[in-house]
Structure formats: C-alpha cells, structure tokens
Design a protein around this motif. Structure first.
Motif, short mmCIF file in Angstrom:
data_model
loop_
_atom_site.label_atom_id
_atom_site.label_comp_id
_atom_site.label_asym_id
_atom_site.label_seq_id
_atom_site.Cartn_x
_atom_site.Cartn_y
_atom_site.Cartn_z
N THR A 134 0.80 -1.25 -0.06
CA THR A 134 0.11 -0.02 0.00
C THR A 134 0.96 1.24 -0.04
O THR A 134 1.76 1.46 0.48
N ASP A 135 0.40 2.19 -0.66
CA ASP A 135 0.84 3.54 -0.67
C ASP A 135 0.36 4.15 0.56
O ASP A 135 -0.31 3.61 1.40
N VAL A 136 1.06 5.43 1.19
CA VAL A 136 0.72 5.66 2.49
C VAL A 136 0.01 7.00 2.40
O VAL A 136 -1.26 6.90 2.67
N ASP A 137 0.39 8.10 2.16
CA ASP A 137 -0.34 9.29 2.00
C ASP A 137 -1.34 9.43 1.10
O ASP A 137 -1.32 9.08 -0.31
N GLY A 138 -2.66 9.78 1.52
CA GLY A 138 -3.91 9.87 0.63
C GLY A 138 -4.53 8.48 0.45
O GLY A 138 -5.48 8.26 0.08
N TYR A 180 4.47 14.32 -9.39
CA TYR A 180 3.88 15.04 -8.26
C TYR A 180 2.97 13.86 -7.51
O TYR A 180 1.86 13.18 -8.30
N SER A 181 2.89 13.66 -6.23
CA SER A 181 2.30 12.58 -5.65
C SER A 181 0.76 12.97 -5.08
O SER A 181 -0.02 12.48 -4.41
N GLY A 182 0.51 14.52 -5.09
CA GLY A 182 -0.90 15.12 -4.54
C GLY A 182 -0.23 15.74 -3.18
O GLY A 182 -1.03 16.69 -2.75
N TYR A 183 0.93 15.20 -2.77
CA TYR A 183 1.62 16.02 -1.38
C TYR A 183 2.59 16.82 -1.92
O TYR A 183 2.91 17.75 -1.32
N ALA A 184 3.42 16.23 -2.60
CA ALA A 184 4.81 16.89 -2.93
C ALA A 184 5.19 16.63 -4.71
O ALA A 184 4.66 15.76 -5.03
N PHE A 185 6.17 17.47 -4.89
CA PHE A 185 6.76 17.15 -6.35
C PHE A 185 8.23 16.21 -5.82
O PHE A 185 8.67 16.47 -4.81
N HIS A 186 8.48 15.22 -6.72
CA HIS A 186 9.56 14.18 -6.48
C HIS A 186 10.42 14.39 -7.22
O HIS A 186 10.09 14.48 -8.49
N ILE A 187 11.69 14.47 -6.98
CA ILE A 187 12.98 14.63 -8.16
C ILE A 187 13.42 13.02 -7.89
O ILE A 187 14.36 13.09 -6.77
N GLY A 234 12.05 4.31 -8.27
CA GLY A 234 10.76 3.99 -8.74
C GLY A 234 10.00 3.00 -7.83
O GLY A 234 10.80 1.96 -7.34
N LYS A 235 8.49 3.08 -7.46
CA LYS A 235 7.90 2.27 -6.56
C LYS A 235 7.90 0.78 -7.08
O LYS A 235 8.05 -0.05 -6.42
N SER A 236 7.94 0.66 -8.41
CA SER A 236 7.75 -0.67 -8.95
C SER A 236 9.23 -1.33 -8.85
O SER A 236 9.17 -2.77 -8.48
N TYR A 243 16.46 14.39 5.60
CA TYR A 243 16.55 13.04 6.29
C TYR A 243 16.44 11.92 5.02
O TYR A 243 15.95 10.78 4.83
N ARG A 244 16.51 12.66 3.66
CA ARG A 244 16.33 11.98 2.58
C ARG A 244 17.86 12.07 1.66
O ARG A 244 18.59 12.58 1.92
N LYS A 245 18.22 10.87 1.20
CA LYS A 245 19.48 10.46 0.59
C LYS A 245 19.27 10.64 -0.98
O LYS A 245 20.42 11.07 -1.79
N VAL A 302 4.59 1.28 0.43
CA VAL A 302 5.30 1.62 -1.00
C VAL A 302 4.95 3.09 -1.12
O VAL A 302 3.94 3.55 -1.37
N SER A 303 6.15 3.78 -0.84
CA SER A 303 5.73 5.29 -0.56
C SER A 303 6.95 6.12 -1.20
O SER A 303 7.95 5.98 -1.49
N ALA A 304 6.39 7.44 -1.40
CA ALA A 304 7.78 8.41 -1.66
C ALA A 304 8.34 8.98 -0.44
O ALA A 304 9.05 9.70 -0.34
N ASN A 305 7.50 8.77 0.66
CA ASN A 305 8.21 9.40 1.87
C ASN A 305 9.55 8.94 2.47
O ASN A 305 10.07 8.03 1.69
N ALA A 306 10.22 9.54 3.09
CA ALA A 306 11.67 9.51 3.62
C ALA A 306 11.63 8.21 4.56
O ALA A 306 10.39 7.76 4.95
O1 LIG Z 1 5.76 12.01 0.40
C1 LIG Z 1 4.85 12.19 -0.73
O2 LIG Z 1 4.84 13.16 -1.45
C2 LIG Z 1 3.60 11.06 -0.63
O3 LIG Z 1 3.86 9.80 -0.33
P1 LIG Z 1 3.08 8.52 -0.84
O4 LIG Z 1 3.91 8.00 -1.72
O5 LIG Z 1 3.06 7.63 0.56
O6 LIG Z 1 1.87 9.04 -1.42
#
Ligand SMILES: O=C(O)COP(=O)(O)O
Length: 264
Positions: free
Chosen positions: A22-26, A169-176, A182-184, A129-131, A58-62
């Motif tokens: 599962t994704d986390v945010d949202g 764009y995750s809906g919470y943040a732009f990610h570089i 990649g999540k996959s 806290y990201r690398k 499975v997330s974009a989070n730190a």
């Molecule tokens: O950190 C974010 O931008 C969103 O994280 P997420 O992948 O859990 O939705």
C-alpha cells in the motif's frame, strides 16, 4: 453473467491474498491532503496479522518516517523514497535489513530548482532525512501542479539532468527521483528478498504515481478519490475514500478468507 463471473474470480483472488502493498499518504490517511490515520485502518492492519498477511508500505516518504510508521503499526517491509531505499523488518520491528537501490541523489539540482522557483516551491522538511529522492512542496495554490511540473522539467533539462531523474507529483509533493528508482523497482526487489509472490499481493493507492507498482500485483485497487489515470487501470475501486477505502478492502480480504475457511 460476465460481471458475476468476474465477481466470483475476484473473491477467490482476495481469499488467496498473502500480502498488501500500500501507498501511504492519501491511501491510509483519512483524505488526500492530511496525515491522520483512521482507527479503522489500524484495526484492520492488526486483524490481517492473524491471517499472516504481510503489509508493505510503498511510498515516496523518507525512510525514517516509514520506518517509524511500520514499527508502530506493524508492517513487514518498506519501500521508501520512491523505491530508492527498501527495508524488511523483523517480527517486532526492532531489527531490519536495509538495501539502497539508487546510485546517488541530486541535491544540487533541487537547490537550483528552489533558487529559480522559490516563489512557488519550498523544500520539504523531509529533505534533511533523504538521500536519493527529494521532495518539493507547493507554496502557492494559484498555479496548477501541471504547470509547476512543466517548469521544473524545463530546469531539469536546462541543467542536463533529464537522463538522470524523473519528476512527479504525488498530490502531497513534487518528487525528483533518480531514474534507477521507482516504486515498482522497490516493490520487485523487496518481494524477491522476502519471497513474496506478487500474484498473491493486493496493491492499493491514490495517485497515478502508484500505478507502476500496482500494475505488478495480482489484485489492483484504487481508493474512490484516486486520480482518474489510476482508477482506469485497476480491478477494484473502493466505495469509500482514502483510508476508509483501504479499511473496506482490507476487511473484504478477511471476509473472503473466512468464506474460504468455511467452505473447506
Ligand atoms: O511523500 C509524498 O509526497 C507522498 O507519499 P506517498 O507515496 O505515500 O503518497
């Protein structure tokens, strides 16, 4: 009749699920712009442990954010920084094995983007806290995220990083994110390490960014308020939004397992 057949097939697949990615945010939060996790989500996560169903974030989070979350609510594995750092936790979450998937992060590019787009974007507090994967938060909602992504991509190209990073764009943040992440990629690697069969995994998310990992899983789910691009490509759309939708599908897995046990 076709719908009926499809329904029965899905119930059978749900009865055989042995992990949830599962994704986390949202997705496990109450909505797509907050951080509150409904008690229904926590309760169902506790319940699935009784059925030996593994939970994977499975997330974009730190990494530290996900590690803390996994430890307190009980997940077996994490895919963090959009696949760049993955980890498995032992039974009590006290020990873990960490694997770094990406080669390097591009902090200097993030500074360039913020210096040119400082009126619209700021660095996420998580960047300390990201690398590898860095997050930028939108400051001004008058400009659409689509427009901002285009502006960020222009800076990426201008500075010669287009073969090195992806921008999303995750809906919470732009990610570089470095291209090798990649999540996959992260989900595939952690599944190999833990011997998880992705055909018996349910994948769930809210953002089009989640499609790449959900596509790998046996049962593909979007929460009701997910991006249309994701909803078009899944087997199930929950009736409820975000975390309440997660709880709904989680409870349905348990119901399907109970039905299977009764019929044995
Ligand atoms: O950190 C974010 O931008 C969103 O994280 P997420 O992948 O859990 O939705």
């Amino acid at each position: 009749m076709d719908n009926l057949k499809r329904g029965v097939e899905l119930i059978n697949k749900l009865a055989n699920i042995d992990s949830i990615a599962t994704d986390v945010d949202g997705t496990i939060t109450a909505n797509r712009d907050g951080y509150f996790i409904p008690s229904e989500v926590i309760e169902c996560i506790r319940e699935i442990r009784k059925y030996n169903i593994m939970l994977i974030f499975v997330s974009a989070n730190a990494f530290p954010v996900l590690y803390g979350l996994a430890r307190y609510i009980g997940a077996k594995a994490i895919v963090s920084e959009n696949g760049c750092i993955i980890a498995s936790l032992n039974e009590h979450g006290r020990e873990m094995n960490i694997y770094e998937i990406c080669g390097r992060g591009y902090r200097e590019l993030v500074s360039k983007i913020v210096s040119e787009m400082g009126d619209f974007l700021k660095e996420s507090w998580q960047n300390d806290y990201r690398k590898y994967d860095f997050a930028l938060i939108q400051k001004d909602n008058r400009v659409s995220h689509i427009e901002l992504i285009q502006k960020i991509k222009k800076i990426v190209i201008k500075n010669g990083y287009d073969s090195k990073v992806n921008v999303n764009y995750s809906g919470y943040a732009f990610h570089i994110t470095p291209k090798e992440g990649g999540k996959s990629v992260g989900l595939k690697k952690i599944s190999e390490i833990l011997g998880i069969e992705l055909k018996n995994t349910l994948g769930i998310g809210d953002s089009y960014m989640d499609l790449e990992f959900i596509q790998l899983t046996g049962v593909k789910v979007a929460v009701r308020n997910a991006d249309e691009d994701l909803k078009r490509n899944v087997d199930i759309i929950t009736d409820e939004e975000s975390g309440y939708g997660f709880a709904q599908i989680c409870e349905t897995i348990i119901d399907a397992k109970k039905l299977k046990l009764q019929s044995l």
